[in-house]
Write a protein that holds these residues in place. Structure first.
Motif, short mmCIF file in Angstrom:
data_model
loop_
_atom_site.label_atom_id
_atom_site.label_comp_id
_atom_site.label_asym_id
_atom_site.label_seq_id
_atom_site.Cartn_x
_atom_site.Cartn_y
_atom_site.Cartn_z
N ALA A 18 -1.58 -24.39 -53.65
CA ALA A 18 -3.59 -23.76 -53.81
C ALA A 18 -3.74 -23.94 -55.64
CB ALA A 18 -3.47 -22.40 -52.81
N PRO A 19 -4.64 -24.38 -55.77
CA PRO A 19 -6.07 -23.69 -57.28
C PRO A 19 -5.28 -22.46 -57.43
CG PRO A 19 -7.56 -25.59 -55.47
CD PRO A 19 -5.91 -24.43 -54.79
N GLY A 20 -5.55 -21.06 -56.78
CA GLY A 20 -5.31 -19.84 -56.75
C GLY A 20 -4.00 -19.77 -57.05
N ILE A 21 -2.81 -20.05 -56.73
CA ILE A 21 -1.27 -20.21 -57.76
C ILE A 21 -1.46 -20.83 -58.63
CG2 ILE A 21 -0.51 -21.64 -56.43
CD1 ILE A 21 2.19 -19.81 -55.88
N ARG A 22 -2.18 -21.80 -58.80
CA ARG A 22 -2.11 -22.71 -60.25
C ARG A 22 -2.51 -21.33 -61.21
NH1 ARG A 22 1.90 -24.58 -60.66
NH2 ARG A 22 2.38 -23.43 -58.06
N ALA A 23 -3.93 -21.11 -61.26
CA ALA A 23 -4.69 -20.48 -62.06
C ALA A 23 -3.99 -19.13 -62.47
CB ALA A 23 -5.78 -19.71 -61.59
N LEU A 24 -3.04 -18.54 -61.63
CA LEU A 24 -2.28 -17.26 -61.19
C LEU A 24 -1.27 -17.72 -62.56
CD1 LEU A 24 -2.01 -14.40 -61.44
CD2 LEU A 24 -1.02 -14.84 -59.46
N VAL A 25 -0.40 -19.10 -62.25
CA VAL A 25 0.58 -18.87 -63.40
C VAL A 25 0.08 -20.15 -64.75
CG1 VAL A 25 2.23 -21.22 -63.12
CG2 VAL A 25 1.86 -20.38 -61.32
N GLU A 26 -1.00 -20.62 -64.58
CA GLU A 26 -1.09 -20.34 -66.24
C GLU A 26 -1.34 -19.35 -67.18
OE1 GLU A 26 -1.49 -23.17 -67.96
OE2 GLU A 26 -0.89 -24.54 -65.36
N VAL A 27 -1.86 -18.39 -66.80
CA VAL A 27 -2.29 -16.32 -66.95
C VAL A 27 -1.34 -16.51 -67.47
CG1 VAL A 27 -3.32 -14.82 -66.49
CG2 VAL A 27 -4.46 -16.87 -66.14
N MET A 28 0.34 -16.27 -66.18
CA MET A 28 1.87 -15.72 -66.48
C MET A 28 2.29 -16.35 -67.51
SD MET A 28 1.52 -12.94 -64.63
CE MET A 28 -0.09 -13.16 -64.15
N LYS A 29 1.84 -17.35 -67.80
CA LYS A 29 2.81 -18.16 -68.71
C LYS A 29 2.72 -17.62 -69.78
CE LYS A 29 2.89 -22.53 -68.41
NZ LYS A 29 2.24 -23.41 -68.05
N GLU A 30 1.35 -17.28 -70.42
CA GLU A 30 0.96 -16.37 -71.25
C GLU A 30 2.01 -15.05 -71.83
OE1 GLU A 30 -3.31 -16.63 -71.94
OE2 GLU A 30 -3.12 -18.31 -71.32
N LEU A 31 2.70 -14.33 -70.80
CA LEU A 31 2.42 -13.83 -70.75
C LEU A 31 4.12 -13.12 -70.64
CD1 LEU A 31 0.02 -11.30 -68.62
CD2 LEU A 31 0.26 -11.86 -70.96
N GLY A 32 5.20 -13.69 -70.55
CA GLY A 32 6.46 -14.33 -69.98
C GLY A 32 6.97 -15.50 -69.58
N ASP A 33 8.23 -15.15 -68.67
CA ASP A 33 9.08 -16.13 -68.08
C ASP A 33 8.53 -16.27 -67.25
OD1 ASP A 33 10.07 -16.97 -70.66
OD2 ASP A 33 11.96 -15.21 -70.65
N VAL A 34 8.13 -16.86 -66.09
CA VAL A 34 7.83 -17.37 -64.97
C VAL A 34 8.49 -17.92 -64.40
CG1 VAL A 34 5.85 -18.32 -63.57
CG2 VAL A 34 5.16 -16.81 -65.66
N ILE A 35 8.78 -17.77 -62.78
CA ILE A 35 9.27 -17.51 -61.98
C ILE A 35 8.71 -17.66 -60.27
CG2 ILE A 35 11.76 -17.75 -60.01
CD1 ILE A 35 13.30 -17.41 -61.81
N VAL A 36 8.03 -19.32 -59.89
CA VAL A 36 7.31 -18.89 -58.66
C VAL A 36 8.30 -19.17 -57.02
CG1 VAL A 36 5.72 -20.60 -57.39
CG2 VAL A 36 5.32 -19.83 -60.22
N LYS A 65 4.97 -32.19 -63.51
CA LYS A 65 5.94 -32.73 -64.60
C LYS A 65 5.98 -31.67 -65.75
CE LYS A 65 6.33 -37.08 -62.58
NZ LYS A 65 5.77 -38.51 -62.87
N ASN A 66 4.85 -31.32 -66.85
CA ASN A 66 4.98 -30.58 -67.52
C ASN A 66 5.08 -29.01 -67.45
OD1 ASN A 66 2.58 -30.04 -66.10
ND2 ASN A 66 1.39 -29.70 -68.94
N TYR A 67 5.22 -28.82 -66.44
CA TYR A 67 6.21 -27.73 -66.18
C TYR A 67 7.78 -26.85 -66.80
CZ TYR A 67 2.22 -25.70 -63.55
OH TYR A 67 0.86 -25.47 -63.71
#
Length: 260
Positions: A18-36, A65-67
């Motif tokens: 979903a586009p919403g989680i993609r937007a959230l991932v982009e913000v969280m990548k700026e703040l820490g190490d992300v696991i979805v 692929k760039n994640y």
């Protein structure tokens, strides 16, 4: 030595693509190490359901692929995603769980039906600070850009200051351009409800079936509610507790003769 980045678990109820989680991932990548860890299909309105009578699958996937971070697609509910993430996937308890950004409102009474918020609540039950984010736009083409700076600001505050035990945040974002959002309001949940109806129909085999419909009714005139904030151009933040005990009623209930 450099300070370890916060570990942030990201999930949702609209599905991992979903586009919403993609937007959230982009913000969280700026703040820490992300696991979805998120559902493999939409799970809106599932509330706090968990899978107990069926098999549960959770497999690594590549969305972009760039994640560089890891993502897992889960066959279960949002609450399942948090459970399996914390117990089977993560190497330690995450510093934060964020859920969303949901496509559509989770303000007022909607919080109890929400899969987005149930994921956050499940994290809270497990002692993880958690936030649910929702945008008041159900469209798959919703514009999440105006929301990102508010998502980032609220997340940074929770990472820095934490949350009380037993409390998670329910954040709803108005469907407005960046220039029209007035700011953030800390609110209470509005006393509103759904007036529901069932549209009864009959299929070609003669069997009756139903479509749930209805309208949202808000008779709460308070200016300290999430509904007021959203209607007036603010981001609403409601601290939610998952202890459902009606503490104010215990004394009166104890005064009644309930013995058999």
């Amino acid at each position: 030595m450099p300070k370890e980045k916060p570990l942030i678990l990201v999930t949702n109820d609209d599905g991992i693509t979903a586009p919403g989680i993609r937007a959230l991932v982009e913000v969280m990548k700026e703040l820490g190490d992300v696991i979805v860890v998120a559902p493999d299909s939409p799970q809106s309105g599932m509330g706090h359901a968990i899978t107990i009578s069926d098999t549960l699958f959770c497999e690594p996937v590549t969305i972009k692929k760039n994640y560089k971070h890891k993502e897992y697609s889960c066959s279960g509910t949002p609450a399942d995603c948090v459970k399996i993430a914390t117990q089977e996937i993560l190497h330690r308890k995450p510093d934060l769980c964020v859920s969303g950004i949901n496509h559509g409102s989770n303000s007022s009474i909607n919080v109890i039906y929400s899969g987005t918020m149930s994921a956050a609540v499940e994290a809270g039950v497990e002692g993880i600070p958690a936030i649910g984010f929702s945008l008041l736009d159900y469209s798959l083409t919703a514009d999440f850009e105006p929301s990102k700076k508010y998502v980032k600001k609220i997340t940074q505050d929770v990472l820095k200051n934490g949350l009380p035990k037993g409390v998670v945040l329910n954040v709803n974002l108005p469907k407005l351009s960046a220039s029209k959002i007035k700011g953030i309001k800390v609110c209470r949940q509005a006393n509103a409800h759904w007036e529901e109806e069932f549209d009864k129909r009959t299929n070609p085999q003669g069997r009756d079936y139903y479509w749930l419909s209805g309208k949202f009714v808000n008779k709460d005139e308070g200016e300290d509610t999430d509904e007021w904030a959203l209607e007036n151009g603010y981001v609403s933040v409601v601290p939610v507790q998952f202890d459902l005990t009606a503490h104010h009623f215990i004394k009166e209930l104890n005064s009644r003769d309930l013995n058999v």
